[in-house]
Write an enzyme that holds these catalytic residues in place. Structure first.
Site, PDB file in Angstrom:
ATOM      1  N   GLU A   1      -5.696   2.882   8.890  1.00 14.32           N
ATOM      2  CA  GLU A   1      -4.297   2.436   8.907  1.00 14.32           C
ATOM      3  C   GLU A   1      -4.188   0.917   8.726  1.00 14.32           C
ATOM      4  O   GLU A   1      -3.254   0.430   8.104  1.00 14.32           O
ATOM      5  CB  GLU A   1      -3.584   2.893  10.184  1.00 14.32           C
ATOM      6  CG  GLU A   1      -3.498   4.418  10.343  1.00 14.32           C
ATOM      7  CD  GLU A   1      -2.869   5.136   9.148  1.00 14.32           C
ATOM      8  OE1 GLU A   1      -2.057   4.534   8.429  1.00 14.32           O
ATOM      9  OE2 GLU A   1      -3.222   6.319   8.927  1.00 14.32           O
TER      10      GLU A   1
ATOM     11  N   TYR B   1       3.700  13.429  -0.652  1.00 12.46           N
ATOM     12  CA  TYR B   1       2.515  13.811  -1.401  1.00 12.46           C
ATOM     13  C   TYR B   1       2.679  15.080  -2.240  1.00 12.46           C
ATOM     14  O   TYR B   1       1.694  15.736  -2.566  1.00 12.46           O
ATOM     15  CB  TYR B   1       1.316  13.958  -0.452  1.00 12.46           C
ATOM     16  CG  TYR B   1       0.771  12.620  -0.023  1.00 12.46           C
ATOM     17  CD1 TYR B   1      -0.332  12.073  -0.664  1.00 12.46           C
ATOM     18  CD2 TYR B   1       1.375  11.890   0.986  1.00 12.46           C
ATOM     19  CE1 TYR B   1      -0.835  10.839  -0.300  1.00 12.46           C
ATOM     20  CE2 TYR B   1       0.894  10.652   1.359  1.00 12.46           C
ATOM     21  CZ  TYR B   1      -0.206  10.134   0.722  1.00 12.46           C
ATOM     22  OH  TYR B   1      -0.692   8.909   1.086  1.00 12.46           O
TER      23      TYR B   1
END
Ligand code: ZN
Length: 677
Positions: free
Chosen positions: A466, A600
């Protein structure tokens, strides 16, 4: 007092945000935006500053409020936020579409493109803006455009319902255990958390030792069950429940999936594309579905023999221990864990005390210093946040007095009000000299009375991942907001910095710096450290097959014809690729949030795609010498100046080639996993 949602401030006033602010904030934004749009359409500026700068500023204001709304909905999932977002988000989307469907602006942008004289960054921004306009049907007749608008609004609402159904379905299931015999194998830390959940559910006086214990379907609770629960029936019950998330009323996602796919297909057809993936790839790094399938096939073919060997070995190993075979889906994780323990003598639970969050962050920030020359430190004067556990960091270039960016970190699991998983939200984008702000949220185990946060190796990897995203957001050198940070980066290239950073966790000196026992401060044994690095290759081939399966299911359900059943299409792929027997009634689609609630869709392949890029990028450091600090620093600066700094200002292939000196090759990924070469 102004509305905190529309106030521009260096740091969003998170402590003041309330769901009641959303409606008036959206009213204000839409009124101002409408006025800007009207004046642009009337004045029709023909230069960049007059036309594109105000359009970017307008989009940026919309992005900002959407980011806040989504974040609050994800970390403070209270009904009021959810309802406000459900009502207001469609209004924002409708307005954004109005901007993109402005024929006057579209013609003005076309004229600007034809006039030439733009920088590379400006050309990329303009091309994206034109494509966005075309994807919103600016060039179509009124009827087709109106239909697109209706479909876009429906799609957005359905995607949100999909995500909410998953969350609600996870919360609706729990299993209360009173018989300690059922918990054989489960670690103490898991028992304490399960007892805490029992207390929260009204079992006053529940303890880690005597129970009762409550099992829930969130990942931090179920993963240890699959890895460690010796009670096969418990593993099966929990695994079956996970496979049924959001598959039945009142949280059934099946009809939503059918609707989402139909809407995406219709939108693609209206715009003149063959199918949804064809439309999606128009703005991706990958050129075509064929190109992706070819890469997936090549990874599959090279990984399959290894995965079959893994499977045979695992069955033999379990049988030798007296366990029934063939192993089922609820057994493989458990026996992998046992085999891994035997071969590497590494139990997650033994390693965990050596991975404290603070050590992970110190080492991670050290990598950022060595590679990219930046300092990441706790904010000297932390701005307000949305929860007391949230930490705030500032990012500095050495020798400059002011920070260049802020990163918020919301580390711990809060099943009652936080969405599962880990993610980075670009909260404020760089624009000119305006400093970027990133938010990282994860679901690491919270500290207990006995121990600090111990994310384990997996959680450490999440942190490196991240922060990789956050670094691309905050180290951008692009001043045009629409191409700064991760803005305008093709979706299949966006995981490059994040997966690249994961590789550094496994670099020997980095691991050695992290791995100290949280109580005694003792470093982990060097032999253990070596095994941690080797174990990364353990059953890597099986992992690649699983990712290939998800990637192909995603493309196939989006390519399937209307009359085809998406569940059958997905199942056919799973049957072809899976080595462990599938579970009846198990649905990957109903909780496949990446493609039905996230960004996605026809893009899941991008994880492997980006891993190919990032493994190849990391290989450059190996070739330069990982222990040669001058070489690491030199290459690190080049990575910063290309991948991290240029964001969406150039095509990702060009950015990669500038870093690597050649196009990416999949060999590095296979070598990194010990599969080829
Ligand atoms: Zn990521």
């Amino acid at each position: 007092m102004s509305n905190p949602l529309t106030r521009s401030a260096e740091h969003p006033p998170f402590d003041e945000f309330d769901a009641a602010h959303i409606a008036p904030a959206v009213d204000t934004l839409l009124a101002e935006g409408g006025a800007t749009l009207a004046s642009l359409e009337q004045a029709l500026p023909s230069d960049w500053a007059g036309l594109m700068v105000p359009i970017q500023a307008l989009e940026d204001r919309l992005d900002r409020i959407v980011s806040v709304m989504r974040l609050m909905n994800s970390v403070r999932n209270h009904t009021a936020w959810r309802e406000a977002v459900e009502v207001q988000q469609p209004r924002l989307i409708a307005f954004r579409i109005r901007v993109r469907q402005s024929q006057v602006l579209y013609r003005a942008m076309k004229a600007l493109e034809a006039a030439g004289g733009l920088s590379g960054t400006q050309q990329r921004i303009l091309q994206s803006a034109l494509r966005n306009a075309e994807h919103n049907g600016v060039h179509l007749d009124e009827e087709a455009q109106a239909r697109l608008n209706v479909l876009a609004e429906q799609l957005s609402a359905l995607q949100m319902r999909f995500g909410n159904n998953v969350l609600d379905s996870v919360q609706a299931w729990s299993l209360t255990i009173t018989d300690p015999a059922r918990l054989v194998g489960l670690p103490d830390r898991w028992r304490s958390a399960a007892a805490a959940r029992a207390r929260a559910a009204g079992h006053d006086g529940a303890t880690a030792v005597d129970g009762p214990w409550v099992v829930t379907l969130d990942h931090p609770c179920t993963m240890p069950v699959f890895q460690h629960a010796g009670d096969r029936a418990l593993r099966e019950e929990v695994r079956r429940a996970r496979g049924r998330i959001a598959t039945t009323a009142p949280h059934d996602n099946s009809p939503i999936i059918t609707e989402i796919l139909a809407i995406r297909a219709e939108m693609a057809a209206i715009l003149g594309y063959t199918d949804y993936p064809d439309k999606a790839l128009a703005s991706r790094m990958a050129g075509s579905v064929d190109e992706i399938e070819q890469m997936m096939r090549s990874l599959h073919d090279q990984a399959r023999p290894g995965a079959l060997d893994d499977h045979t070995e695992l069955n033999r190993f379990a049988a030798a221990a007296g366990h029934p075979t063939p192993l089922q889906a609820w057994d493989t994780t458990y026996w992998s864990e046992r085999l891994r323990e035997e071969r590497f003598a590494l139990r997650d639970e033994d390693i965990r005390p050596y991975f404290a969050l603070d050590n992970v962050l110190t080492a991670l920030f050290g990598v950022c210093r060595a590679l990219f020359g930046v300092e990441i430190v706790p904010a000297a004067a932390p701005p307000p946040t949305w929860h007391p556990d949230v930490r705030v960091y500032t990012v500095h270039d050495p020798g400059t007095p002011e920070p260049r960016a802020t990163i918020y970190l919301d580390p711990y699991v809060r099943p009652a009000d936080k969405r599962s998983g880990a993610w980075m939200t670009p909260m404020i984008n760089r624009s000119g000299d305006r400093r970027p702000v990133a938010v990282i949220a994860c679901n690491l185990p919270a500290p207990t009375d006995e121990a600090p946060c111990l994310p384990g190796l997996r959680g450490a990897r999440t942190m490196f991942h991240e922060f990789g995203h956050a670094l691309q957001h905050v180290l951008t050198e692009i001043q045009e907001v629409a191409a700064a940070g991760i803005q305008n980066v093709e979706w299949d290239a966006v995981e490059l910095p994040s997966t690249f950073m994961e590789n550094w966790l496994y670099h020997q000196p980095v691991l050695a710096q992290i791995a100290h026992h949280h109580e005694t401060g003792e470093p982990i044994e060097p032999a253990v450290l070596d095994r941690i690095r080797e174990v990364r290759r353990f059953q890597a081939a099986s992992g690649i097959l699983a990712q290939v399966s998800y990637a192909l299911q995603d493309l196939a359900v989006h390519q399937a014809a209307q009359q085809e059943d998406p569940f059958a299409v997905a199942l056919a792929i799973r049957e072809k690729i899976a080595i462990t027997p599938l579970i009846d009634g198990d649905s990957t689609l109903c909780s496949f949030q990446h493609i039905f609630a996230g960004a996605y869709a026809a893009g899941y392949y991008s994880y492997l795609w980006a891993e190919v890029l990032s493994a190849d990028a990391f290989m450059a450091f190996e070739e330069g010498g990982l222990d040669d600090s001058a070489a690491v620093s030199h290459l690190g600066r080049r990575f910063r100046e290309t991948v991290l700094a240029r964001g969406g200002s150039q095509h990702p292939l060009a950015v990669f080639e500038d870093f690597r000196g050649r196009p990416p090759s999949p060999e590095a990924l296979l070598r990194l996993h010990g599969i080829a070469g």
